[in-house]
Design a protein around this motif. Sequence first.
Motif, PDB file in Angstrom:
ATOM      1  N   GLY A   1       0.802  -1.208   0.000  1.00 17.83           N
ATOM      2  CA  GLY A   1       0.000   0.000   0.000  1.00 17.83           C
ATOM      3  C   GLY A   1       0.838   1.262   0.000  1.00 17.83           C
ATOM      4  O   GLY A   1       0.505   2.252  -0.669  1.00 17.83           O
ATOM      5  N   LEU A   2       1.941   1.242   0.745  1.00 13.62           N
ATOM      6  CA  LEU A   2       2.828   2.402   0.803  1.00 13.62           C
ATOM      7  C   LEU A   2       3.709   2.514  -0.438  1.00 13.62           C
ATOM      8  O   LEU A   2       4.099   3.614  -0.830  1.00 13.62           O
ATOM      9  CB  LEU A   2       3.699   2.320   2.062  1.00 13.62           C
ATOM     10  CG  LEU A   2       2.954   2.403   3.395  1.00 13.62           C
ATOM     11  CD1 LEU A   2       3.909   2.165   4.558  1.00 13.62           C
ATOM     12  CD2 LEU A   2       2.252   3.762   3.553  1.00 13.62           C
ATOM     13  N   LYS A   3       4.007   1.384  -1.053  1.00 14.20           N
ATOM     14  CA  LYS A   3       4.885   1.378  -2.230  1.00 14.20           C
ATOM     15  C   LYS A   3       4.131   1.744  -3.499  1.00 14.20           C
ATOM     16  O   LYS A   3       4.700   2.321  -4.438  1.00 14.20           O
ATOM     17  CB  LYS A   3       5.513  -0.012  -2.376  1.00 14.20           C
ATOM     18  CG  LYS A   3       6.666  -0.082  -3.365  1.00 14.20           C
ATOM     19  CD  LYS A   3       7.373  -1.426  -3.260  1.00 14.20           C
ATOM     20  CE  LYS A   3       8.604  -1.480  -4.130  1.00 14.20           C
ATOM     21  NZ  LYS A   3       9.353  -2.761  -3.950  1.00 14.20           N
ATOM     22  N   TYR A   4       2.834   1.390  -3.553  1.00 15.65           N
ATOM     23  CA  TYR A   4       1.999   1.659  -4.728  1.00 15.65           C
ATOM     24  C   TYR A   4       0.773   2.480  -4.321  1.00 15.65           C
ATOM     25  O   TYR A   4      -0.372   2.037  -4.496  1.00 15.65           O
ATOM     26  CB  TYR A   4       1.571   0.347  -5.380  1.00 15.65           C
ATOM     27  CG  TYR A   4       2.723  -0.525  -5.814  1.00 15.65           C
ATOM     28  CD1 TYR A   4       3.357  -0.310  -7.043  1.00 15.65           C
ATOM     29  CD2 TYR A   4       3.185  -1.565  -5.010  1.00 15.65           C
ATOM     30  CE1 TYR A   4       4.418  -1.104  -7.456  1.00 15.65           C
ATOM     31  CE2 TYR A   4       4.247  -2.363  -5.414  1.00 15.65           C
ATOM     32  CZ  TYR A   4       4.859  -2.126  -6.631  1.00 15.65           C
ATOM     33  OH  TYR A   4       5.910  -2.913  -7.030  1.00 15.65           O
ATOM     34  N   PRO A   5       0.977   3.678  -3.797  1.00 16.18           N
ATOM     35  CA  PRO A   5      -0.161   4.454  -3.287  1.00 16.18           C
ATOM     36  C   PRO A   5      -1.138   4.860  -4.375  1.00 16.18           C
ATOM     37  O   PRO A   5      -2.304   5.145  -4.085  1.00 16.18           O
ATOM     38  CB  PRO A   5       0.509   5.679  -2.651  1.00 16.18           C
ATOM     39  CG  PRO A   5       1.821   5.812  -3.367  1.00 16.18           C
ATOM     40  CD  PRO A   5       2.260   4.399  -3.643  1.00 16.18           C
ATOM     41  N   GLU A   6      -0.686   4.851  -5.633  1.00 14.39           N
ATOM     42  CA  GLU A   6      -1.577   5.218  -6.726  1.00 14.39           C
ATOM     43  C   GLU A   6      -2.574   4.110  -7.060  1.00 14.39           C
ATOM     44  O   GLU A   6      -3.559   4.344  -7.780  1.00 14.39           O
ATOM     45  CB  GLU A   6      -0.757   5.563  -7.975  1.00 14.39           C
ATOM     46  CG  GLU A   6      -0.111   4.391  -8.688  1.00 14.39           C
ATOM     47  CD  GLU A   6       1.176   3.863  -8.031  1.00 14.39           C
ATOM     48  OE1 GLU A   6       1.805   2.958  -8.604  1.00 14.39           O
ATOM     49  OE2 GLU A   6       1.551   4.369  -6.947  1.00 14.39           O
ATOM     50  N   LEU A   7      -2.340   2.900  -6.556  1.00 16.72           N
ATOM     51  CA  LEU A   7      -3.178   1.754  -6.895  1.00 16.72           C
ATOM     52  C   LEU A   7      -4.179   1.385  -5.812  1.00 16.72           C
ATOM     53  O   LEU A   7      -5.170   0.714  -6.100  1.00 16.72           O
ATOM     54  CB  LEU A   7      -2.308   0.533  -7.207  1.00 16.72           C
ATOM     55  CG  LEU A   7      -1.418   0.620  -8.448  1.00 16.72           C
ATOM     56  CD1 LEU A   7      -0.626  -0.671  -8.614  1.00 16.72           C
ATOM     57  CD2 LEU A   7      -2.236   0.908  -9.695  1.00 16.72           C
ATOM     58  N   PHE A   8      -3.918   1.776  -4.570  1.00 16.28           N
ATOM     59  CA  PHE A   8      -4.750   1.311  -3.467  1.00 16.28           C
ATOM     60  C   PHE A   8      -5.453   2.460  -2.766  1.00 16.28           C
ATOM     61  O   PHE A   8      -4.843   3.479  -2.439  1.00 16.28           O
ATOM     62  CB  PHE A   8      -3.910   0.522  -2.463  1.00 16.28           C
ATOM     63  CG  PHE A   8      -3.370  -0.768  -3.012  1.00 16.28           C
ATOM     64  CD1 PHE A   8      -4.217  -1.843  -3.253  1.00 16.28           C
ATOM     65  CD2 PHE A   8      -2.025  -0.903  -3.314  1.00 16.28           C
ATOM     66  CE1 PHE A   8      -3.738  -3.028  -3.777  1.00 16.28           C
ATOM     67  CE2 PHE A   8      -1.524  -2.100  -3.833  1.00 16.28           C
ATOM     68  CZ  PHE A   8      -2.392  -3.159  -4.066  1.00 16.28           C
TER      69      PHE A   8
ATOM     70  N   GLY B   1      -0.091  13.689   1.337  1.00 20.05           N
ATOM     71  CA  GLY B   1      -1.448  13.640   0.817  1.00 20.05           C
ATOM     72  C   GLY B   1      -1.677  12.599  -0.254  1.00 20.05           C
ATOM     73  O   GLY B   1      -2.811  12.406  -0.701  1.00 20.05           O
ATOM     74  N   LYS B   2      -0.623  11.906  -0.676  1.00 23.80           N
ATOM     75  CA  LYS B   2      -0.745  10.902  -1.738  1.00 23.80           C
ATOM     76  C   LYS B   2      -0.524   9.515  -1.141  1.00 23.80           C
ATOM     77  O   LYS B   2       0.497   8.866  -1.378  1.00 23.80           O
ATOM     78  CB  LYS B   2       0.279  11.166  -2.851  1.00 23.80           C
ATOM     79  CG  LYS B   2       0.185  12.540  -3.481  1.00 23.80           C
ATOM     80  CD  LYS B   2      -1.043  12.673  -4.358  1.00 23.80           C
ATOM     81  CE  LYS B   2      -1.031  13.999  -5.122  1.00 23.80           C
ATOM     82  NZ  LYS B   2      -2.215  14.166  -5.973  1.00 23.80           N
ATOM     83  N   HIS B   3      -1.463   9.067  -0.341  1.00 23.45           N
ATOM     84  CA  HIS B   3      -1.291   7.767   0.296  1.00 23.45           C
ATOM     85  C   HIS B   3      -2.657   7.145   0.548  1.00 23.45           C
ATOM     86  O   HIS B   3      -3.668   7.850   0.648  1.00 23.45           O
ATOM     87  CB  HIS B   3      -0.525   7.904   1.618  1.00 23.45           C
ATOM     88  CG  HIS B   3      -1.185   8.812   2.605  1.00 23.45           C
ATOM     89  ND1 HIS B   3      -2.211   8.400   3.424  1.00 23.45           N
ATOM     90  CD2 HIS B   3      -0.979  10.120   2.898  1.00 23.45           C
ATOM     91  CE1 HIS B   3      -2.604   9.409   4.182  1.00 23.45           C
ATOM     92  NE2 HIS B   3      -1.878  10.463   3.880  1.00 23.45           N
ATOM     93  N   PRO B   4      -2.717   5.826   0.645  1.00 22.67           N
ATOM     94  CA  PRO B   4      -3.984   5.172   0.968  1.00 22.67           C
ATOM     95  C   PRO B   4      -4.395   5.469   2.405  1.00 22.67           C
ATOM     96  O   PRO B   4      -3.577   5.876   3.235  1.00 22.67           O
ATOM     97  CB  PRO B   4      -3.665   3.678   0.789  1.00 22.67           C
ATOM     98  CG  PRO B   4      -2.319   3.605   0.163  1.00 22.67           C
ATOM     99  CD  PRO B   4      -1.613   4.870   0.474  1.00 22.67           C
ATOM    100  N   ALA B   5      -5.656   5.242   2.707  1.00 17.13           N
ATOM    101  CA  ALA B   5      -6.098   5.241   4.094  1.00 17.13           C
ATOM    102  C   ALA B   5      -5.476   4.023   4.780  1.00 17.13           C
ATOM    103  O   ALA B   5      -5.480   2.926   4.223  1.00 17.13           O
ATOM    104  CB  ALA B   5      -7.620   5.185   4.161  1.00 17.13           C
ATOM    105  N   LEU B   6      -4.924   4.214   5.975  1.00 18.12           N
ATOM    106  CA  LEU B   6      -4.152   3.168   6.652  1.00 18.12           C
ATOM    107  C   LEU B   6      -4.825   2.745   7.944  1.00 18.12           C
ATOM    108  O   LEU B   6      -5.159   3.573   8.791  1.00 18.12           O
ATOM    109  CB  LEU B   6      -2.742   3.666   6.969  1.00 18.12           C
ATOM    110  CG  LEU B   6      -1.888   4.171   5.799  1.00 18.12           C
ATOM    111  CD1 LEU B   6      -0.564   4.709   6.316  1.00 18.12           C
ATOM    112  CD2 LEU B   6      -1.659   3.064   4.787  1.00 18.12           C
ATOM    113  N   TYR B   7      -4.990   1.427   8.086  1.00 13.58           N
ATOM    114  CA  TYR B   7      -5.512   0.836   9.319  1.00 13.58           C
ATOM    115  C   TYR B   7      -4.630  -0.354   9.679  1.00 13.58           C
ATOM    116  O   TYR B   7      -4.311  -1.180   8.816  1.00 13.58           O
ATOM    117  CB  TYR B   7      -6.949   0.342   9.135  1.00 13.58           C
ATOM    118  CG  TYR B   7      -7.450  -0.480  10.308  1.00 13.58           C
ATOM    119  CD1 TYR B   7      -8.151   0.116  11.346  1.00 13.58           C
ATOM    120  CD2 TYR B   7      -7.179  -1.853  10.404  1.00 13.58           C
ATOM    121  CE1 TYR B   7      -8.575  -0.625  12.442  1.00 13.58           C
ATOM    122  CE2 TYR B   7      -7.598  -2.593  11.495  1.00 13.58           C
ATOM    123  CZ  TYR B   7      -8.295  -1.978  12.517  1.00 13.58           C
ATOM    124  OH  TYR B   7      -8.694  -2.716  13.598  1.00 13.58           O
TER     125      TYR B   7
END
Length: 255
Positions: free
Chosen positions: A126-133, A188-194
């Motif tokens: 998720g952190l490596k491919y933030p544009e996909l997730f 600001g360019k990252h997935p929501a993280l849980y």
Amino acid sequence: MSFGTLTFRSSTIGRSKSLNFILPDPGAGRGPYPVFYLLHGYSDDHTGWLMNTRLVEYVAGLPLVVIMPDCEHSFYCDEVHGKPFERYLMEEIRGLVEANFNVRRTGKARCVGGLSMGGGGAMKLGLKYPELFTSVGAHSGGMDFGRYRPDRMGMLAESKRILGSTAKNNPQRQANDPFALAEALTPGKHPALYFDCGTEDFLLPGNRDLHAHLEQLGLPHVYQEFPGVHCWQYWDEHIQDSLAFHCRALGIKKG
């Protein structure tokens, strides 16, 4: 709702591989649907989530396709001494899913989650491919694996096989380390993280360290601790928490 197993010849891995899937009921809408890539732990394979949890019950009625691939003992990495499992998942599996299932192929309509090895893998991807997730959800994640102290996880030999040298300037480690990947994110360019972890889980220190690191970076995330150990009872209960988190991030709900 339907679920099953897809077996195919992988050109990336060079042998037959399988994945499990869950497809939504027609009543959940006609699609195309978002996709939830759900990753297994070190001791399991693509069957683990279906065999050991009530996942089918939890996703019933959701307009969501769930994909559970088998990535062996790779920690979802391109192994130094082995096979390119990250490329297998991110390119071959994703391409296979998007060519054969009624899923969204454009935009951020994917989420990724997992437990233990798969929790660390989900956070890394998720952190490596933030544009996909759109979102990441990790339970009892092996967050330390890509760092320089994998011995804390009891995985030093596997770490060297997969990532090579434990030297801090090893680019293979930095490319698979959630801590380093979080530092490299564009604000600001990252997935929501849980992510969550049991208070009696042996992987708790790495999860607490990542939580503190994300706080220091000012990176928004949800981190929770619950009573529990490293076991299926814990994951069956708390997959419901991350699933709700993904649904909010994707903007979907049960029909």
